[in-house]
Design a protein around this motif. Sequence first.
Motif, PDB file in Angstrom:
ATOM      1  N   VAL A 102     -22.044  32.440  -0.145  1.00  0.00           N
ATOM      2  CA  VAL A 102     -22.083  32.062  -1.558  1.00  0.00           C
ATOM      3  C   VAL A 102     -23.534  32.156  -2.019  1.00  0.00           C
ATOM      4  O   VAL A 102     -24.421  31.523  -1.438  1.00  0.00           O
ATOM      5  N   LEU A 103     -23.757  32.972  -3.055  1.00  0.00           N
ATOM      6  CA  LEU A 103     -25.102  33.238  -3.566  1.00  0.00           C
ATOM      7  C   LEU A 103     -25.242  32.662  -4.971  1.00  0.00           C
ATOM      8  O   LEU A 103     -24.295  32.690  -5.763  1.00  0.00           O
ATOM      9  N   VAL A 175     -19.373  35.270 -10.965  1.00  0.00           N
ATOM     10  CA  VAL A 175     -19.307  36.735 -11.007  1.00  0.00           C
ATOM     11  C   VAL A 175     -18.353  37.238  -9.927  1.00  0.00           C
ATOM     12  O   VAL A 175     -18.401  36.782  -8.779  1.00  0.00           O
ATOM     13  N   GLY A 176     -17.503  38.186 -10.291  1.00  0.00           N
ATOM     14  CA  GLY A 176     -16.597  38.763  -9.308  1.00  0.00           C
ATOM     15  C   GLY A 176     -16.097  40.125  -9.741  1.00  0.00           C
ATOM     16  O   GLY A 176     -16.299  40.566 -10.878  1.00  0.00           O
ATOM     17  N   ARG A 177     -15.461  40.815  -8.783  1.00  0.00           N
ATOM     18  CA  ARG A 177     -14.793  42.085  -9.035  1.00  0.00           C
ATOM     19  C   ARG A 177     -15.736  43.151  -9.599  1.00  0.00           C
ATOM     20  O   ARG A 177     -15.361  43.945 -10.482  1.00  0.00           O
ATOM     21  N   VAL A 210     -23.202  32.340  -9.914  1.00  0.00           N
ATOM     22  CA  VAL A 210     -22.745  32.205  -8.540  1.00  0.00           C
ATOM     23  C   VAL A 210     -21.775  33.327  -8.235  1.00  0.00           C
ATOM     24  O   VAL A 210     -21.022  33.766  -9.112  1.00  0.00           O
ATOM     25  N   LEU A 211     -21.824  33.818  -7.017  1.00  0.00           N
ATOM     26  CA  LEU A 211     -20.858  34.824  -6.576  1.00  0.00           C
ATOM     27  C   LEU A 211     -20.640  34.684  -5.072  1.00  0.00           C
ATOM     28  O   LEU A 211     -21.398  34.014  -4.380  1.00  0.00           O
ATOM     29  N   ALA A 230     -29.845  34.195  -4.098  1.00  0.00           N
ATOM     30  CA  ALA A 230     -30.230  33.668  -2.784  1.00  0.00           C
ATOM     31  C   ALA A 230     -29.042  32.921  -2.183  1.00  0.00           C
ATOM     32  O   ALA A 230     -28.225  32.337  -2.912  1.00  0.00           O
ATOM     33  N   PRO A 231     -28.928  32.892  -0.848  1.00  0.00           N
ATOM     34  CA  PRO A 231     -27.812  32.177  -0.216  1.00  0.00           C
ATOM     35  C   PRO A 231     -27.843  30.681  -0.529  1.00  0.00           C
ATOM     36  O   PRO A 231     -28.900  30.052  -0.494  1.00  0.00           O
TER      37      PRO A 231
END
Length: 250
Positions: A102-103, A175-177, A210-211, A230-231
């Motif tokens: 997770v960033l 954020v995704g896809r 976050v993603l 960043a992680p």
Amino acid sequence: MNTPETLEIACSRAWPPLVEESLGDWRLRWADGFTGRANSALAVGDPGRPVPEALRAVCDFAHDRGIPPMVQVIRDSPNERAIVAEGWSQATRHARGHEVVVLTAPLAAGPPVPGVTVHDEPTPGWWELTLGPGEDFPAARSVLTGGKIGYGVATLDGATAGVVRGALVDGWLHVGRLEVGPGFRRRGLASALMGALHTWGAEHGADRAVLQVAEGNEGALALYAGLGYAPHHRYRYWVAAPGSCEDSTS
């Protein structure tokens, strides 16, 4: 305070299942098999009962809805240690990777990029690039359109060249896809889509993004690091050992 637990809850709300039930602080989720996040138990916090009993409830919920019992749990957390003690195994066959990073990143508006826009509704081209083989069914479309969503689209030569999804939850842009078509890669479109989505999120009140990325996806991790991510923490999916998750309601 953005603990792994609070952030996982926000991410879950950005990816809404069709059915969700509470098990104490845990969340039981179903979306007809579309993605692990929407078809697993989010095991954060206190389930309100001993973990062995909670896992039996996870099994019953999954069996009643025809999905494999699976839990999503923060890596190295007390819940994960308790789940391991019950004989559950890492879901190494999970299609998109069973261990996830997770960033997070601060969010700021950037300059516009010609041909890259964020829409309030998904376009046909957005759907075409977003949904993989076998994913175009009602539950998938419901998950992807649930909540306040921005649908990022990059257009080149009259074609949809890239897409991304952004969901707003509690001041976060989830954020995704992110996907760029095979014929349009290595042109900076992924970064341009992310920039446009960041601008959209900032304009709608988000201050951080976050993603979630599979641990072994080195290309994506490098891209996001270059964009300031960043992680924050990691989570894993776990499944029951064969024969250890019988349906107690039958």
